[in-house]
Design a protein around this motif. Structure first.
Motif, PDB file in Angstrom:
ATOM      1  N   LYS A   1      34.567  27.770   9.513  1.00  0.00           N
ATOM      2  CA  LYS A   1      33.558  26.734   9.237  1.00  0.00           C
ATOM      3  C   LYS A   1      32.263  27.019  10.001  1.00  0.00           C
ATOM      4  N   LYS A   2      31.904  28.309  10.018  1.00  0.00           N
ATOM      5  CA  LYS A   2      30.679  28.770  10.684  1.00  0.00           C
ATOM      6  C   LYS A   2      29.947  29.693   9.705  1.00  0.00           C
ATOM      7  N   PRO A   3      28.819  29.254   9.153  1.00  0.00           N
ATOM      8  CA  PRO A   3      28.149  30.047   8.124  1.00  0.00           C
ATOM      9  C   PRO A   3      27.551  31.373   8.607  1.00  0.00           C
TER      10      PRO A   3
ATOM     11  N   ARG B   1      34.060  32.944   7.114  1.00  0.00           N
ATOM     12  CA  ARG B   1      33.149  31.794   7.185  1.00  0.00           C
ATOM     13  C   ARG B   1      33.869  30.502   6.824  1.00  0.00           C
TER      14      ARG B   1
ATOM     15  N   ALA C   1      33.408  36.318   3.773  1.00  0.00           N
ATOM     16  CA  ALA C   1      33.400  35.016   3.096  1.00  0.00           C
ATOM     17  C   ALA C   1      34.594  34.172   3.536  1.00  0.00           C
TER      18      ALA C   1
ATOM     19  N   GLY D   1      31.170  29.839   1.781  1.00  0.00           N
ATOM     20  CA  GLY D   1      31.173  29.453   3.180  1.00  0.00           C
ATOM     21  C   GLY D   1      29.818  29.435   3.852  1.00  0.00           C
ATOM     22  N   ARG D   2      28.759  29.679   3.094  1.00  0.00           N
ATOM     23  CA  ARG D   2      27.417  29.668   3.691  1.00  0.00           C
ATOM     24  C   ARG D   2      26.776  28.284   3.633  1.00  0.00           C
ATOM     25  N   VAL D   3      27.044  27.581   2.553  1.00  0.00           N
ATOM     26  CA  VAL D   3      26.473  26.257   2.351  1.00  0.00           C
ATOM     27  C   VAL D   3      27.619  25.271   2.214  1.00  0.00           C
ATOM     28  N   PRO D   4      27.563  24.147   2.932  1.00  0.00           N
ATOM     29  CA  PRO D   4      28.667  23.182   2.801  1.00  0.00           C
ATOM     30  C   PRO D   4      28.855  22.743   1.351  1.00  0.00           C
TER      31      PRO D   4
END
Length: 194
Positions: free
Chosen positions: A96-98, A92, A89, A184-187
């Motif tokens: 900034k890379k999901p 990510r 987490a 960090g998966r969804v902006p």
């Protein structure tokens, strides 16, 4: 949650309690590792002092993202669910890379990473799985990608420290906080100015 019950936050020594509350304020939750290790205050202090010395230092050429990439990759090799999820987490977020954490945890050789990062992980994995076989050629391979001898030490130290962390988390049955899975998966939604 764990084989060992977490201590009551209000019963912890003041320095440990203050640090945990600071982390909670910043992240919105208390990562389970902070409470799991708090059952033994002297060990908690030593663990987090070394963690901070390795992961928060300003010297050296390793970025915070690269440090987390080492942790995520080697923790996957050690089959540590807690560290793969929690540090994945953070990776990510820093990069900034999901998809990056899933890629390096499953197969770092096929991940969308730079040649520099690939060389770094090649060395970290050798330290993780076969440290007695590290030789000058391994350091030379790092040098070819812009790392110096101190960076090699950092990569090895991060790998070794999290080997300890991985084994303690797995032994204790430490589970990742649910919050880590989505970080960090969804902006993040941008706040609207009014």
């Amino acid at each position: 949650m764990s084989r060992y019950p977490h201590p009551d936050l209000n019963t912890l020594p003041q320095d440990i309690r203050a640090r945990i509350l600071e982390v909670q304020e910043k992240s919105g939750f208390i990562p389970n590792v902070f409470l799991a290790f708090a059952r033994r205050p002297a060990e908690w202090r030593a663990f987090f002092a070394y963690h901070d010395a390795l992961m928060l230092k300003e010297e050296g050429s390793l970025t915070k993202g690269e440090r987390e990439m080492i942790v995520t990759t080697t923790s996957a090799a050690n089959q540590c669910l807690y560290c793969v999820v929690a540090h994945g987490a953070i990776l990510r977020i820093y990069e900034k890379k999901p998809f990056i954490a899933d890629q390096v945890a499953v197969n770092w050789r096929k991940a969308d990473i730079s040649p520099r990062e690939r060389a770094m992980l090649e060395f970290a994995m050798k330290v993780c799985l076969n440290s007695q076989a590290v030789e000058p050629a391994d350091i030379d391979a790092l040098h070819a990608h812009g790392f110096d001898d101190e960076d090699a030490w950092d990569i090895a130290a991060i790998t070794a420290f999290f080997g300890l962390s991985n084994r303690m988390a797995s032994f204790a049955g430490m589970q990742p906080n649910p919050e880590f899975y989505l970080m960090g998966r969804v902006p993040r939604e941008k706040k609207q100015c009014q």
